[in-house]
Design a protein around this motif. Structure first.
Motif, PDB file in Angstrom:
ATOM      1  N   ASP A  78       0.831  -1.207   0.000  1.00 59.63           N
ATOM      2  CA  ASP A  78       0.000   0.000   0.000  1.00 59.63           C
ATOM      3  C   ASP A  78       0.860   1.249   0.000  1.00 59.63           C
ATOM      4  O   ASP A  78       0.423   2.309  -0.428  1.00 59.63           O
ATOM      5  CB  ASP A  78      -0.891   0.013   1.251  1.00 59.63           C
ATOM      6  N   GLU A  79       2.092   1.112   0.514  1.00 59.66           N
ATOM      7  CA  GLU A  79       2.934   2.296   0.695  1.00 59.66           C
ATOM      8  C   GLU A  79       4.400   1.883   0.648  1.00 59.66           C
ATOM      9  O   GLU A  79       4.735   0.761   1.025  1.00 59.66           O
ATOM     10  CB  GLU A  79       2.624   2.853   2.096  1.00 59.66           C
ATOM     11  N   LEU A  80       5.267   2.809   0.194  1.00 57.01           N
ATOM     12  CA  LEU A  80       6.710   2.536   0.188  1.00 57.01           C
ATOM     13  C   LEU A  80       7.420   3.595   1.017  1.00 57.01           C
ATOM     14  O   LEU A  80       7.188   4.789   0.822  1.00 57.01           O
ATOM     15  CB  LEU A  80       7.255   2.623  -1.242  1.00 57.01           C
ATOM     16  N   ALA A  81       8.304   3.166   1.920  1.00 59.88           N
ATOM     17  CA  ALA A  81       9.124   4.123   2.670  1.00 59.88           C
ATOM     18  C   ALA A  81      10.092   4.796   1.680  1.00 59.88           C
ATOM     19  O   ALA A  81      10.412   4.209   0.641  1.00 59.88           O
ATOM     20  CB  ALA A  81       9.889   3.400   3.765  1.00 59.88           C
ATOM     21  N   PRO A  82      10.577   6.020   1.995  1.00 65.54           N
ATOM     22  CA  PRO A  82      11.393   6.770   1.019  1.00 65.54           C
ATOM     23  C   PRO A  82      12.595   6.003   0.460  1.00 65.54           C
ATOM     24  O   PRO A  82      12.810   5.987  -0.751  1.00 65.54           O
ATOM     25  CB  PRO A  82      11.842   7.995   1.828  1.00 65.54           C
ATOM     26  N   SER A  83      13.378   5.325   1.329  1.00 66.86           N
ATOM     27  CA  SER A  83      14.575   4.645   0.799  1.00 66.86           C
ATOM     28  C   SER A  83      14.178   3.459  -0.078  1.00 66.86           C
ATOM     29  O   SER A  83      14.807   3.170  -1.087  1.00 66.86           O
ATOM     30  CB  SER A  83      15.524   4.216   1.915  1.00 66.86           C
ATOM     31  N   LEU A 100       0.044  -2.610   4.104  1.00 62.56           N
ATOM     32  CA  LEU A 100       1.417  -3.106   3.965  1.00 62.56           C
ATOM     33  C   LEU A 100       2.357  -1.973   3.552  1.00 62.56           C
ATOM     34  O   LEU A 100       2.165  -1.350   2.508  1.00 62.56           O
ATOM     35  CB  LEU A 100       1.469  -4.212   2.907  1.00 62.56           C
ATOM     36  N   VAL A 101       3.360  -1.733   4.401  1.00 68.66           N
ATOM     37  CA  VAL A 101       4.355  -0.694   4.109  1.00 68.66           C
ATOM     38  C   VAL A 101       5.689  -1.368   3.793  1.00 68.66           C
ATOM     39  O   VAL A 101       6.180  -2.176   4.594  1.00 68.66           O
ATOM     40  CB  VAL A 101       4.529   0.273   5.304  1.00 68.66           C
ATOM     41  N   GLY A 102       6.278  -1.053   2.636  1.00 68.18           N
ATOM     42  CA  GLY A 102       7.546  -1.659   2.224  1.00 68.18           C
ATOM     43  C   GLY A 102       8.738  -0.812   2.655  1.00 68.18           C
ATOM     44  O   GLY A 102       8.745   0.401   2.471  1.00 68.18           O
ATOM     45  N   GLU A 103       9.711  -1.471   3.238  1.00 68.20           N
ATOM     46  CA  GLU A 103      10.943  -0.800   3.674  1.00 68.20           C
ATOM     47  C   GLU A 103      12.122  -1.522   3.036  1.00 68.20           C
ATOM     48  O   GLU A 103      12.002  -2.661   2.600  1.00 68.20           O
ATOM     49  CB  GLU A 103      11.101  -0.910   5.204  1.00 68.20           C
TER      50      GLU A 103
END
Ligand code: NDP
Length: 283
Positions: A78-83, A100-103
């Motif tokens: 649903d979302e991606l962290a900046p890096s 779901l947030v991807g890091e």
């Protein structure tokens, strides 16, 4: 009241059996008295979607995705962290309220391990590989001030694309060099990284097609492969008088960051390091 329901985290990969992260995470959770488990799961590419749905259904805090899912996972997030956005690959997913947030913590783990030996600032670096690990390392090294980065990769298209992305999105001067047979490492290199999967158990007899006499004594030679920790690549580097950096420091440092993202707790790095050494038969 005693709860018999643990919080769940884990890893989706293929082949999962060779991945020692579970030993590191469970030792870290136990040492911090956290009722959290880390389940190492074998997930084939065709079943990634179902595995993700399962983790959401079971209320997992999150999971790692290792080979071969680091890019395929993007479509489920649903979302991606900046890096992670900059790197274009995800190794850690945090699940919050079903979102779901991807890091990406691979590159951060590598740079933290490197800092214990030398500051990456102004490094002149050669990176072999252009997959998820190479991309994470190249971006984080560039953000940490590495001056020059040369990407060398078996498939030129992938290598050229990565070099172009790092060059255009960061301050580093990044270019691609074709992987010619018996590749000779440029004289001015202060850091050389194997970020390919070459040398990973059970293919530990394999190594990179590089002229080892071109290793410069005193330079740092790193490997992302954690198992075995001392790959043929690192043996050759040490014989040439280089400082070797195994994939273990990278793995422990990123495990620390992952646990913090899932639980909010900072685990004991030393305990995790010892657990990894034990899992790999080194202690
Ligand atoms: P990818 O599949 O995304 O990329 C694999 C890379 O290896 C590509 O550049 C590929 O080249 C190259 N490669 C594979 N086989 C060969 C070969 N026979 N000859 C030359 N090049 C080859 O994998 P990842 O980047 O995700 O992972 C790479 C390695 O890093 C794995 O061993 C993984 O376990 C390790 N790793 C370690 C971590 C740690 O904490 N220590 C963290 C993350 C990863 P091509 O593009 O031509 O296919």
């Amino acid at each position: 009241m005693t709860s018999f329901l643990s919080e769940l985290t884990g890893s989706f990969s293929q082949s999962a059996a060779e991945n020692p992260t579970v030993a590191v995470m469970e030792a870290g959770y136990a040492a911090s008295n956290l009722d959290v488990r880390y389940i190492n799961c074998e997930v084939v590419p065709e079943k990634l979607s179902e595995a993700v749905s399962g983790a959401i259904a079971m209320g997992w805090l999150g999971f790692n995705c290792s080979l071969p899912h680091k890019e395929a996972i993007l479509e489920y997030l649903d979302e991606l962290a900046p890096s992670a956005q900059l790197i274009g690959a995800v190794n850690t997913v945090v699940i919050k309220n079903g979102r779901l947030v991807g890091e990406n913590t691979d590159g951060k783990g590598f740079v933290e391990a490197l800092r214990k030996v030398r500051d990456p600032k102004d490094a002149r670096t050669v990176i072999f590989g252009a997959g998820g690990a190479a991309r994470a390392i190249a971006i984080e090294l560039a953000l940490a001030g590495a001056h020059k980065i040369t990407i060398v990769n078996r498939s030129p298209e992938r290598g050229e694309k990565l070099a172009q992305q790092v060059d255009s999105r960061t301050e580093a001067d990044c270019s691609f060099a074709p992987w010619t047979p018996g590749f000779s490492i440029p004289d001015d290199s202060s850091l050389v990284v194997n970020a390919t999967s070459l040398g990973f158990y059970p293919h530990h007899e394999e190594t990179l097609d590089v002229d080892f006499s071109s290793f410069r004594p005193g330079s740092i030679v790193a490997d992302v492969v954690p198992n075995p920790p001392k790959t043929k690549w690192l043996h050759a580097a040490e014989e040439a008088g280089c400082i070797s950096l195994t994939g273990i420091g990278m793995l422990v440092n990123q495990a620390l960051v992952n646990a913090r993202l899932w639980t909010g707790e900072t685990l004991d790095a030393e305990v995790m390091h010892q657990a990894l050494n034990k899992a790999l038969g080194l202690a």
